[in-house]
Design an enzyme around this catalytic site. Structure first.
Site, mmCIF file in Angstrom:
data_model
loop_
_atom_site.group_PDB
_atom_site.id
_atom_site.type_symbol
_atom_site.label_atom_id
_atom_site.label_comp_id
_atom_site.label_asym_id
_atom_site.label_seq_id
_atom_site.Cartn_x
_atom_site.Cartn_y
_atom_site.Cartn_z
ATOM 1 N N ASP A 154 63.603 37.144 37.800
ATOM 2 C CA ASP A 154 65.000 36.881 37.486
ATOM 3 C C ASP A 154 65.898 37.952 38.111
ATOM 4 O O ASP A 154 65.584 39.149 38.048
ATOM 5 C CB ASP A 154 65.175 36.861 35.965
ATOM 6 C CG ASP A 154 66.591 36.574 35.538
ATOM 7 O OD1 ASP A 154 67.063 35.453 35.789
ATOM 8 O OD2 ASP A 154 67.227 37.481 34.954
ATOM 9 N N GLU A 160 64.484 35.167 42.444
ATOM 10 C CA GLU A 160 65.858 34.680 42.350
ATOM 11 C C GLU A 160 66.667 35.713 43.132
ATOM 12 O O GLU A 160 66.999 36.779 42.614
ATOM 13 C CB GLU A 160 66.322 34.596 40.901
ATOM 14 C CG GLU A 160 67.732 34.023 40.775
ATOM 15 C CD GLU A 160 68.254 34.046 39.356
ATOM 16 O OE1 GLU A 160 68.985 33.118 38.979
ATOM 17 O OE2 GLU A 160 67.951 35.002 38.610
#
Length: 694
Positions: free
Chosen positions: A339, A376
């Protein structure tokens, strides 16, 4: 020469032993924790999760129990299941970044499990969940990583609790790891090769005062203990039971041929900024674990959540490595999605650097060599590294794919070229760095944003239920409602919405690269227009399985698409398409206008034809690949397509046509109607057809 045969012992299960935390010995437990600036360290032992005070406090002797910056104490007689906290005394000097609190009960950064929750406080002392001593032993019965090649992967993003917590799920263990096991037959029937679990690292269930959170972090992007599976997803509430149940889930998924990828959040923690609580890292060595401003009282905030983990500090880098290895070898995890991974590219001052040590080392780590690593490739402070994150070991969530695919099917002018680039594997992003098409994790929806159904049902976000006056969530969704905002009883509009869902799922599953679906999109899950349901632990977020029965047509369609992708290396090549003609005049990919002529890439027109040639025997030794013809019409009017002259000599059979109703919308056995002898085919507005050469 006489050869001597060596008799080998049965294979033992490999585990990764952690150097810190609670380490079980033959007759007790060793507790090991890092703190450079602490002057005193204590171990607090508890008998029960409801204990507000420890039953025993053990002081680390700095002369006997400290080695450099490591505090270590052995306690004989302790067993797995023992509950504990650390407690550290040291300078409270925020100007130097030091935030020691001698009264704080601290979560072990290496805790393998937590138990209980934040307890109500009347004395100002925060009492977080207790750490649990865990024995990693588990009978894996020979389970190993599946090692599915990423180019052959079909990823299914899901939330452990939301997947089965709705009353319609029909499972015995709703909202839990065991509930996921009960739904494995469905996942297997769908054909996905991997589930990507939204965060399962421990995160707060209650606030620091022991109250139910006003806006719970349902998604879980609020890490509290990186080594511990979330206790809230365990059916058995015995301390440490989540460890066993999680392993049971992974083992069962592997038995079904499904890999497990974890969404990991090494970019921030739930301790927040200078106003946040002291729960763990802050109370042990705040300037090491977090990026601080020049005025060390304040935190850099590249995550948008109050702080940023100092991932390229050697101590933190070591912790992250041990964490990844722990999940891979003690839980048999097959991969990770990082993330806000761009934060991992920032040095200790917060600057983006080339070849960041942590990113490079993750890609090179030999103990992670069997795993998939996905970034990401952006953060909340403006870094956007899609196409340039890491080396060829790294894949990326391709945000450009999402936006271009949405824009094309919405009918935005000038998007035909962008769609062609994404359908071909995004060579513009990945080829310059020498990375293959499978570096692109293609997605149109994710947990963050509209569901697929809502993408074609709402023009605007509807996030009032989040309690932020609809200010949260992205305003740029590339969505369309086709005349009615939200649900409709008008059959024409609903049919068009269903067609658009099929168009986008077809594009996704027929693109070069790696497709990622979101749980429930295959049966039109809705969040009622909420595009930021991070705090909605209710029916807004939970999968309503009644929609499965209502949308069997769409599920059948998606199953057939996934199976086609698995069978056809034509749509999942391991190298980029070149467009260069071969000896018989065919190129691996050719693009044409609706008239079957050369494409004017500068035109605002939208219809397009794509001709994919079957891979060569060198590329496809199995010989399964077929020539594939795609016709796409995202315009608002019908379009007559003329098949390119080079392809008219072949016998083309329909695989799918999104404008048709089930069962004529897709032919799983590739035995659909032949292409008309006229060489032309008409598609109505917003539709797509695919033919396969027989």
């Amino acid at each position: 020469m006489l050869m001597h045969m060596r008799h080998t012992q049965p294979e033992l299960q490999f585990t990764h032993m952690l150097p810190y935390g609670a380490v079980i010995g033959d007759s007790g437990v060793q507790f090991v924790v890092f703190s450079r600036s602490a002057t005193e360290m204590r171990l607090l032992l508890y008998d029960d999760v409801n204990d507000t005070e420890p039953v025993e406090i053990l002081n680390f002797d700095p002369n006997q129990n400290r080695w450099g910056d490591i505090w270590s104490i052995y306690v004989p007689g302790l067993q797995p299941g023992q509950l504990y906290h650390f407690q550290a005394t040291g300078p409270h000097d925020p100007a130097r970044g030091l935030r020691f609190d001698a009264n704080a009960r601290l979560i072990d950064p290496y805790a393998k499990a937590l138990a209980g929750t934040f307890q109500p406080s009347t004395d100002g002392i925060i009492r977080p969940p207790k750490c649990v001593v865990v024995d990693d032993h588990f009978d894996w019965a020979g389970d190993r990583h599946l090692k599915t090649d990423i180019s052959e992967s079909v990823i299914y993003e899901m939330h452990v609790r939301g997947f089965t917590n709705h009353e319609s799920s029909g499972v015995e263990h709703p909202g839990s790891y065991l509930g996921v096991i009960e739904k494995i037959p469905y996942l297997k029937s769908l054909g996905v090769t991997a589930v990507e679990l939204m965060p399962v690292h421990e995160f707060p269930i209650h606030d620091v005062q022991g109250n139910k959170l006003e806006r719970p972090n349902y998604w879980g992007y609020d890490s509290m203990a990186f080594f511990a599976p979330h206790r809230g997803y365990a059916w058995d509430k015995t301390p440490g039971a989540q460890v066993t149940e999680f392993k049971q889930m992974v083992k069962a998924l592997h038995e079904a041929g499904i890999e497990v990828i974890l969404d990991v959040v090494f970019n921030h923690t739930c301790e927040g900024n200078e106003n946040g609580p002291v729960l763990s890292f802050k109370g042990l060595e705040n300037p090491v674990y977090y990026m601080l401003e020049n005025d060390a009282r304040y935190y850099k905030n590249y995550s948008g959540c109050g702080n940023a983990v100092n991932g390229n500090h050697p101590i933190v880098r070591e912790m992250i490595f041990h964490c990844l290895r722990h999940w891979v070898h003690n839980y048999h995890i097959d991969g990770f999605r990082f993330d806000l991974a761009s934060i991992l590219s920032r040095d200790r001052s917060g600057n983006l650097v080339p070849n960041p040590p942590l990113v490079e080392a993750i890609g090179e780590d030999p103990l992670l060599a069997d795993t998939k690593i996905i970034a990401e490739a952006w953060d909340a402070a403006g870094a956007y590294q899609v196409g340039s994150f890491g080396d060829d070991r790294w894949a990326e969530w391709n945000g450009r794919y999402r936006d271009d695919a949405r824009g094309y099917w919405r009918g935005d002018g000038g998007t035909r070229g962008a769609l062609a680039t994404r359908l071909s594997g995004s060579a513009d992003l990945y080829q310059p760095g020498g990375r293959p098409p499978c570096a692109s994790i293609n997605f149109i929806t994710s947990h963050d944003g509209f569901t697929m159904n809502d993408l074609v049902s709402y023009r605007e976000k509807h996030n009032l239920a989040n309690g932020e006056d609809n200010r949260d969530g992205d305003n740029n969704n590339h969505s369309e409602n086709f005349g009615v905002e939200g649900p409709t009883d008008q059959p024409i509009i609903d049919a068009l919405r269903l067609r658009q869902i099929k168009n986008m799922l077809s594009t996704l599953l027929l693109s070069q690269g790696v497709p990622m679906l979101v749980a429930g999109d295959e049966f039109r899950r809705t969040q009622k227009g909420n595009n930021n349901a991070y705090c909605q632990d209710n029916e807004i977020s939970w999968l309503n399985w009644a929609l499965q029965e209502k949308n069997t047509e769409l599920i059948r369609f998606v199953r057939a698409l996934i199976q086609f992708r698995k069978n056809q290396p034509t749509v999942r090549r391991r190298t980029f398409l070149t467009g260069v003609p071969n000896s018989v005049g065919w190129a691996d990919v050719s693009w044409y206008s609706a008239l079957g002529t050369a494409v004017d890439w500068h035109s605002s027109e939208l219809p397009i034809i794509c001709l994919l040639a079957a891979p060569t025997p060198e590329e496809d030794p199995t010989g399964c690949g077929r020539d594939v013809l795609l016709m796409l019409n995202s315009s608002s009017v019908g379009c007559r397509f003329m098949i390119p002259a080079i392809a008219r000599s072949l016998k083309w059979q329909m695989f799918m046509d999104t404008s048709l109703t089930s069962p004529k919308d897709i032919y799983p056995d590739l035995n659909g109607p032949l292409l008309p002898e006229s060489g032309s085919y008409t598609l109505p507005q917003k539709s797509m057809a695919v033919y396969v050469a027989n």
